[in-house]
Every structure is written in C-alpha cells, then in structure tokens.
Design an enzyme around this catalytic site. Structure first.
Site, short mmCIF file in Angstrom:
data_model
loop_
_atom_site.label_atom_id
_atom_site.label_comp_id
_atom_site.label_asym_id
_atom_site.label_seq_id
_atom_site.Cartn_x
_atom_site.Cartn_y
_atom_site.Cartn_z
N ASP A 36 0.78 -1.23 0.00
CA ASP A 36 0.00 0.00 0.00
C ASP A 36 0.82 1.28 0.00
OD1 ASP A 36 -2.53 -0.69 -0.42
OD2 ASP A 36 -3.26 -0.30 1.59
N ASP A 279 -15.15 33.26 -34.14
CA ASP A 279 -15.97 32.77 -35.23
C ASP A 279 -17.01 31.78 -34.68
OD1 ASP A 279 -17.02 31.42 -37.37
OD2 ASP A 279 -15.17 31.54 -38.53
N GLY A 414 -6.04 26.05 -35.00
CA GLY A 414 -5.20 27.07 -35.63
C GLY A 414 -5.61 27.38 -37.05
N LEU A 415 -6.65 26.76 -37.56
CA LEU A 415 -7.09 27.02 -38.94
C LEU A 415 -8.56 27.39 -38.92
CD1 LEU A 415 -5.46 24.04 -40.80
CD2 LEU A 415 -4.93 26.44 -41.16
S1 SF4 Z 1 -6.78 -3.56 -2.67
FE1 SF4 Z 1 -6.80 -1.99 -1.08
S2 SF4 Z 1 -5.45 -2.77 0.49
FE2 SF4 Z 1 -5.04 -3.97 -1.32
S3 SF4 Z 1 -3.33 -2.89 -2.29
FE3 SF4 Z 1 -5.20 -2.06 -3.21
S4 SF4 Z 1 -5.64 -0.28 -1.99
FE4 SF4 Z 1 -4.22 -1.48 -0.80
#
Ligand code: SF4
Length: 522
Positions: A36, A279, A414-415
């Site tokens: 994580d 335009d 641009g045109l």
């Molecule tokens: S599923 Fe949730 S807990 Fe697992 S890696 Fe992804 S964010 Fe983290």
C-alpha cells in the site's frame, strides 16, 4: 468486487490520505499490507508535493497474518506518535486490513496515547475515495472544533473556505482566485481547510459567520455538521464560469451583509468577450459531452451552454452520492444523465453520441484520443499534467479565461474552417500536402487521383462488428472525402458509414456522402 484497469476513484483510505496530507500537525496510521505504500507516489510524483504524506503504514505481510497483527498496529501507532509528535492521530484500515478486523480505532483509543485519536471507519467495499475524504474531514472537524463564547469571537464578517485538499483538481489556484474575491468584499478569511489547516486553527472553525464550500464532494458533510452545530450557513454556488462567479459574489455579499456592487462592477473576464467574438463556427451548437465529478460536470454544463453557445449532448458523473444534482442538470439541458464508474460505459456513450468536444477527466482524455474527438480535462481523477507550473485556476474570472482557452482551442486547430473550405481546391491543400509551417515542404498535388485501394477503407474507431459490416467506399466518394479538412475527416467517414449501414447501403457513392452530410446537418 470488480477488477478494473482504470478507476475514477481509489478506495476511501486514499481519500483519508488526501485530507491528512493537506492538514498540518496530524499523522495517519494506516493498517495496510506491504504494497500500500504505493499511494505515496500520488502525492510526490503526480502532485509533486515536496514532502511525503504524513502516513505510517503497518505494512503487514502474508506471514504476519498467522501472528498478532493487532500488536503490529499498536507498535506502529506508538512509534508514529514518538517520532512525528503530531497534535492529533488519525487511525484506520485499508481494504485488505479491513478484512482482518483488528479495529484500529478501538486499539488506538485503548493505548492511552498523549494525543487525541480520531478513528476513521471507512467501508472500503461500499464507498470510494471522495466519500472517504468527506468522511475524514467531517470526523476531524467534529473532533477538533469547539464552541466559542461571544467574548472569544472576532469581529466579522468572517468566513471559512472549505474543500481545498491534496490531489485536488486545480485546488491550489482556485483558492487564490476565491480568496481574492472574498477579501475584495471586505470579508476576513478565518481559515482554509483542509489545505494547510492546523489542529489549533480547526479548534477555532466556529469563529466564522459562514462557510464557503468550494468542493461539496469533500467539504459538504463537514459544512452540514457546522451548520447544525454552530449555525454557520454555507454557500451553494461554485464559482466556475463568468456567470457563476457573479452569482457567487452576490451570495457572499448576502451572507456577509455587505454591498457587492463595486466588486461586481470591476470583476469581469476576457472569456465572455472572446466567446462572443470568436468565429461562431467553433462554438455555436457544437455538441459537447461532459463527464467528471458532480461539481465540475454541472458547472461545465452551465458554462458550455450559457457562455460558449455549445449544445450539451450528454452529462455524467462517477460521484454516485451526487447523482441527483447531475440528473437535475441533465434535465435542464435536455439530455440523459450517465451515472457510472465504469469507463467502458462512458466510452460507449461517447461513441454513440459522437460529440464535437469531450469535457472530462484523464480517462475521457484517453477515450477521446482513441475516438479522435477533441477533449479538455475539467475534473479529477488527476494526472501529472493537472498540476501545471503556471497559474491555471478553474474558478473565478481568471478561471473563466482558462476554461475558454482550454475548451475552445482544441476545436480551432489554428485554422479557420471557412478558409479551409474556401481554399480546399488550392494545390497546397491537397490531402498529401505537408504542413506549410514545417519548412514549406509541401509536396505537389498528385497528378492522378489516388487509387481506391491506396487509402484506408476502415474507419479508425470501428468495433469488430462494425468493421465486418463496413460499407465499401466507391472511388469517387473516397476522393470527395479526402477534400474534407483533415481534422473532421474521420468524423465525416464515420457518419457516412453509419448512415449507409443503417440503410443497408453496401457501396458509398458521391450521392450517399452528400445525403449523409445533409442528414447529420439537420
Ligand atoms: S486492494 Fe486496497 S489494500 Fe489492497 S493494495 Fe489495493 S488499496 Fe491497498
């Protein structure tokens, strides 16, 4: 649970991280598996914050699951307090840690830590990132705000600005614009939160007459609680666009009891005049599809329809909590709302609507690129490009100017369209000509028309089923198609093939091409 390649929002603990990162003096202990820590990169690499988030992860591994993961959490919490000395400690679990049911809130509260503990219960499998941010901000405000006696109150008018947060789409620059407007009206800003608000600042959040809610997805829950607890009303207008900014000034003036006429008179944008003077080909009745968080999508639809002269062909959001607001906007613009967090559904809707412009998130930018439709980004989820070095707000009058530039320029290329039409028979404008700005190396026009087999017969975005059913292009029709300006040619090809398919026409002739053109121009 659905496995997906792209997602509009992360899990709710990412929302909690965004709030913790924005605040000062707090630390977040997150019970989470080893992988994580990737979330740090969102802040340091995408937003380019100078410091990593104030987060300690317990980083348990598979082998820890047979042991005491609760003790692992308590050790991490104790160590975080000792090392970072925060004034408040947020504690919670990520999706995987939620499954092992260690109850970080209960564990931390039982430890007798020398700082206030704010437990976050964020149901990872029912809710998402923005809800997690809103709930975290609400919990923090609720834990730290305290009522003030009249003697403790400062002279007004005063307001809090609520919503600016880490990883927010242009929050940094919106805040500068909005603060300038508020101060021009003679209103004092008591505090901005969560961005850069400290624990002591939040204790005095009640020292304001009202709250300015810039991003309801993040600050709406806390603002509702502040209204109930301290009687602080909240703004409802989000100042995105010229008209909304003027409405916002009026709303501020009413809440603060001040006269807005001088500020109103001197507050204007170039966007308004530019939209009138450009335009009309580029704006008038161009069909636009809008998708994003609810705040930005609803605001974009108003600007598109009332300030640019576009037609809103479709509007949608991934913010399920705000589906009602987006449905109401869709009804007002006479189109259907799309409420989904599945980008494949969004892609299908864009392909079906064939808009001239997409206003969306980074996901829609990829989709629009594949479908060869111009696109501008108006909302999170964010990418590194959404944190430009230059000043680029979305809110206030300078925000209105930025919207004009970023939405209209992809359509102009641009045109001038009418010049291309006028000179399309000129030798420099034949389909194989090199751009003149690249050294003037335009190759001569081909002596003979290209053979039909020399050109791609298949529309670039056809699905497999459509490809099998793609009508054949006759040589004359193919030559005529090549006279269409390059940036609208794929769309002309797609429309003509769609028209032919729907009528069972196997070979597209010159007549089919013109009939299709007349049909889609209606
Ligand atoms: S599923 Fe949730 S807990 Fe697992 S890696 Fe992804 S964010 Fe983290």
């Amino acid at each position: 649970m659905q496995l997906t390649l792209w997602t509009y929002e992360g899990p709710p603990h990412v929302g909690a991280m965004r709030v913790a990162t924005a605040l000062r003096d707090v630390h977040y202990v997150l019970h989470a598996p080893q992988g994580d820590t990737y979330a740090d990169l969102l802040f340091t690499m995408i937003e380019r914050r100078e410091q990593r988030p104030p987060v300690t992860y317990t980083t348990f591994q598979a082998r820890d699951l047979g042991g005491d993961t609760a003790a692992l959490f308590q050790t991490a919490a104790r160590e975080a307090v000792r090392r970072f000395a925060p004034k408040a400690l947020l504690v919670g679990a990520s999706c995987t840690a939620e499954l092992i049911q260690d109850d970080p809130g209960g564990l931390a509260q039982a430890m007798g830590l020398p700082v206030p503990v704010i437990p976050l219960e964020l149901p990872s499998y029912q809710r998402k990132e923005n809800w997690g941010a809103a709930e975290t901000f609400y919990r923090v405000v609720r834990a730290l705000a305290r009522p003030l006696t009249p003697a403790e109150r400062s002279p007004g008018p005063r307001c809090n600005i609520l919503g600016p947060c880490a990883l927010g789409f242009r929050h940094r620059d919106d805040l500068v614009e909005v603060r300038r407007l508020i101060e021009a009206l003679g209103i004092t800003v008591n505090l901005v939160a969560p961005e850069r608000a400290g624990v002591d600042d939040l204790a005095r959040i009640a020292d304001a007459d009202f709250n300015v809610v810039l991003y309801p997805e993040i600050a709406g829950t806390a603002a509702a609680w502040l209204q109930r607890s301290f009687g602080q009303p909240a703004t409802r207008t989000v100042p995105i666009g010229h008209g909304a900014t003027l409405d916002f000034i009026d709303e501020l003036a009413t809440l603060a009891g001040v006269d807005a006429s001088a500020v109103r008179a001197e507050t204007t944008s170039r966007a308004r005049w530019y939209a009138r003077s450009v335009d009309a080909n580029y704006l008038h009745r161009k069909r636009v599809f809008i998708f994003g968080d609810a705040t930005h999508a609803v605001a974009a639809a108003r600007v598109a329809a009332h300030e640019m002269g576009f037609e809103v062909a479709g509007i949608g959001t991934y913010s399920r909590e705000f589906a009602r607001e987006v449905r109401a906007a869709a009804e007002a613009h006479g189109c259907e709302a799309l409420i989904t967090d599945d980008y494949l559904e969004v892609e299908a809707r864009i392909a079906a609507l064939q808009p001239d412009l997409v206003l969306g998130t980074q996901m829609e930018r990829h989709i629009a690129k594949r479908l060869r439709v111009p696109c501008a980004v108006i909302s999170a989820p964010v990418h590194v490009q959404d944190f430009p070095a230059r000043y680029a707000p979305q809110m206030g009058m300078e925000g209105a100017n930025v919207l004009f530039d970023t939405w209209v320029h992809p359509l102009m290329m641009g045109l001038e369209e009418h010049l291309i039409g006028m000179f399309r028979e000129d030798h420099e404008f034949h389909p194989d000509a090199a751009p003149s700005h690249l050294g003037g190396g335009a190759s001569p026009a081909p002596a003979a028309p290209a053979a039909p087999e020399a050109v791609s017969p298949v529309a670039p975005v056809a699905t497999a089923a459509e490809a099998a059913n793609t009508p054949h292009w006759g040589a004359e029709a193919e030559r005529e198609l090549r006279k269409v300006p390059f940036f609208v040619r794929p769309k002309a090809r797609r429309n003509t093939e769609l028209y032919a398919r729907e009528r069972g026409i196997a070979t597209i002739t010159l007549e089919t091409l013109y009939d299709a053109k007349a049909h889609f121009a209606r």
